[in-house]
Each structure stands twice: as structure tokens, then as C-alpha cells.
Design an enzyme around this catalytic site. Sequence first.
Site, mmCIF file in Angstrom:
data_model
loop_
_atom_site.group_PDB
_atom_site.id
_atom_site.type_symbol
_atom_site.label_atom_id
_atom_site.label_comp_id
_atom_site.label_asym_id
_atom_site.label_seq_id
_atom_site.Cartn_x
_atom_site.Cartn_y
_atom_site.Cartn_z
ATOM 1 N N LYS A 12 0.822 -1.210 0.000
ATOM 2 C CA LYS A 12 0.000 0.000 0.000
ATOM 3 C C LYS A 12 0.864 1.271 0.000
ATOM 4 C CE LYS A 12 -4.049 -2.004 2.364
ATOM 5 N NZ LYS A 12 -4.950 -1.812 3.544
ATOM 6 N N TYR A 52 -12.699 -1.991 -3.513
ATOM 7 C CA TYR A 52 -13.151 -2.124 -2.121
ATOM 8 C C TYR A 52 -14.674 -2.059 -2.003
ATOM 9 C CZ TYR A 52 -8.624 -1.993 0.369
ATOM 10 O OH TYR A 52 -7.394 -2.287 0.908
ATOM 11 N N ASN A 115 -1.834 0.289 6.975
ATOM 12 C CA ASN A 115 -1.338 -0.995 7.475
ATOM 13 C C ASN A 115 -0.488 -1.754 6.456
ATOM 14 O OD1 ASN A 115 -3.399 -1.799 5.820
ATOM 15 N ND2 ASN A 115 -4.677 -2.667 7.433
ATOM 16 N N HIS A 118 -2.171 -5.329 1.604
ATOM 17 C CA HIS A 118 -3.481 -5.952 1.397
ATOM 18 C C HIS A 118 -3.250 -7.401 0.997
ATOM 19 C CE1 HIS A 118 -7.492 -6.829 -0.205
ATOM 20 N NE2 HIS A 118 -6.842 -7.454 -1.173
ATOM 21 N N GLU A 129 -9.781 -10.587 -7.446
ATOM 22 C CA GLU A 129 -8.821 -9.490 -7.279
ATOM 23 C C GLU A 129 -7.650 -9.594 -8.262
ATOM 24 O OE1 GLU A 129 -9.772 -8.683 -2.534
ATOM 25 O OE2 GLU A 129 -7.768 -9.344 -3.117
#
Length: 136
Positions: A12, A52, A115, A118, A129
Site C-alpha cells: 500500500k 473495495y 497498514n 493488502h 482481485e
Amino acid sequence: MSNIEQTLSIIKPDAVERNLENDIKEIFKNKGFSILNEKKIQIEKTEAEKFYKVHETKPFYNDLCEYLSSGPIVVMILEKENAVLGNRELMGATNPQDALEGTIRKKYGISIDKNSVHGSDSVENAKIEIDFFFKD
Ligand code: IDP
Ligand code: MG
């Protein structure tokens, strides 16, 4: 019986920004994941909203999509025996404060939104995905 799976991993923006791309890839490789395909891209907010969509009713949805589209990300197809669960374990809990020692989010995660990585949460979603980023 062998159960080779593929899963989608994303490094990310917070991690790319801190130049952690190679460190995180090394962690995956050292744990036996093969990186079958990868690309560094920046996505539009509208693409993040599609990616998302499952979270569209959540209060953090808008911030999440703003964030994922805020800078470069590295998307990767990882392959290994039981890759989906293995990647989830290696990533650690969504909130880095709850992540176990030795996980990527414990080591690098800043906060629940930043964080660092993913990972797909099921074999079915992994296929969706992977297609999202790599089917052309
Ligand atoms: P996961 O990434 O561990 O699968 P999900 O529940 O699928 O976690 O949530 C997707 C992403 O949305 C998380 O990685 C995190 O960045 C963000 N997120 C989840 N819950 C919260 C929250 O309560 N506040 C802010 N961001 C959140
Ligand atoms: Mg998830």
C-alpha cells in the site's frame, strides 16, 4: 495432497512511500511465495471504489479509497501452497496494534488505515482481485 494457490497482495502507499517494497518482497520470498507477476501503479479513486466495493457501507470507505489511490502501490500475484491463508497469516491483523510478532503489519504498519499491505481473504476473492489488476 498439494494445494497450490494464488493470491493478490498489494504493497500500500504508506509502505511504497517509505521504500519498503523490496523488504516486503524479500519477506514473501523467504516464506516460500513466488511472485508470478507484479506491477507498480497508481490507481484512480474510482478504481479503488470498485476494488473495495465490499466495504461501501462502512464509515471508513471514502477515506480507504482516497488512501489507496493517494500514491503508488505494488500489486503482486503470489503463489504457494495454501497461499491465501498463508499470506493472511504473514500479513497479520488488520490493526497493526493487534498483529503478532513476525508479521508484516506488526513490523511496518502505522495504523489501521496505513497498514502497509493488502491480501485476498479467500480463494474466490483472490481470483476476482487478480483479474481486477491483471486481466487485460
Ligand atoms: P484486511 O485488509 O485485513 O482484509 P478489511 O476489513 O478487509 O481488512 O478492511 C480493508 C481495509 O480497510 C483495511 O486493510 C484497513 O486499511 C481499512 N480499515 C478496516 N477497518 C478500518 C477501520 O475501522 N478504520 C479505518 N480503516 C479501516
Ligand atoms: Mg479484506
